[in-house]
Every structure is written in C-alpha cells, then in structure tokens.
Design a protein around this motif. Structure first.
Motif, PDB file in Angstrom:
ATOM      1  N   THR A  50       0.844  -1.196   0.000  1.00  0.00           N
ATOM      2  CA  THR A  50       0.000   0.000   0.000  1.00  0.00           C
ATOM      3  C   THR A  50       0.880   1.247   0.000  1.00  0.00           C
ATOM      4  O   THR A  50       2.107   1.164   0.064  1.00  0.00           O
ATOM      5  N   GLY A 117      -1.845   3.026   4.138  1.00  0.00           N
ATOM      6  CA  GLY A 117      -2.763   1.980   3.716  1.00  0.00           C
ATOM      7  C   GLY A 117      -3.551   2.274   2.459  1.00  0.00           C
ATOM      8  O   GLY A 117      -4.514   1.573   2.161  1.00  0.00           O
ATOM      9  N   LYS A 119      -4.537   2.253  -1.432  1.00  0.00           N
ATOM     10  CA  LYS A 119      -4.329   1.269  -2.495  1.00  0.00           C
ATOM     11  C   LYS A 119      -3.872   1.924  -3.794  1.00  0.00           C
ATOM     12  O   LYS A 119      -3.357   1.247  -4.681  1.00  0.00           O
TER      13      LYS A 119
END
Length: 131
Positions: A50, A117, A119
């Motif tokens: 990520t 985190g 994407k």
C-alpha cells in the motif's frame, strides 16, 4: 461535502512532506508505505504493497480540523510527538469522489498528517475547519 467537492476539483499536485493549509486541498503523490518515515507508527498497521505520505499543517487557534479524503486510506494526526485520538468520523464507500472525513481536536500550532494503507498512488486531501 460540497466544500470538499469544489476543493478536490481544483486540487494542486503535492508530494509527501508538503505543507497543507486549512481551507485548501491537495492531490498528494503517495509513496510505497515502507519508504515513508512516519513520526509515530500508524494506529492501523498498513498492508504490504500500500501507499502513504506525510504532510504538515498549522492548526488554527480554534484547534479543530476536519480532514477529508477522496479514497480509502488511514489518517493519523500527530502533535507534540503523539498520535491524537479521533474526535469524529463519517464515511461512505458509495459516495463518488469523497471516501471519508475525520475530525481531530488539537492545540494551535504545528501538526503532522500521516496517510497510510492507500491502495492507489495518489489521494486528494482537504484540510478544513469543521462547519
């Protein structure tokens, strides 16, 4: 959310480590999360693969900030070397263009926003005084 939509539409590009201003948005280029030097470890450990970033913000005397994101990511705010507890949250996975807004009660002065985190490699962020 109309404030965020308007700001996101005109958000200038920014890199990790940028200075953010209250009342403005930025389209932040994220880096692989394992290459980011976070001030404190993210409250939610980011998954491998990520992306993340950090940014600085000057907290106004009122001391409350609302941070809105265009997509999924974890947000931590650090002040005086400590993570600040979230004061409020709203989010909808089905809302196009705005994934969530979080609020923090802070002291006036410098703070660091930590994003982790994500994407995707870019993320729009708006820093606002709550309405």
């Amino acid at each position: 959310m109309t404030r965020e939509e308007a700001l996101f539409a005109a958000a200038p590009a920014a890199q990790s480590g940028a200075d953010l201003s209250v009342g403005e948005a930025a389209d932040v280029a994220l880096a692989p999360v394992d290459t980011i030097s976070f001030t404190v470890p993210p409250e939610r450990a980011p998954a491998a693969g990520t992306f993340g970033a950090t940014a600085s913000v000057a907290v106004p005397p009122e001391g409350e900030l609302q941070i809105s994101l265009s997509d999924e990511a974890w947000v931590d705010v650090v002040q005086d070397g400590k993570a600040v507890k979230l004061a409020g949250f709203s989010g909808m996975k089905t809302c196009p263009g705005i994934r969530k807004s979080v609020r923090f009660k802070l002291a006036a002065g410098p703070a660091t926003v930590q994003l982790s985190g994500a994407k995707n490699e870019t993320l729009k962020i708006a820093v606002l005084a709550p309405e």
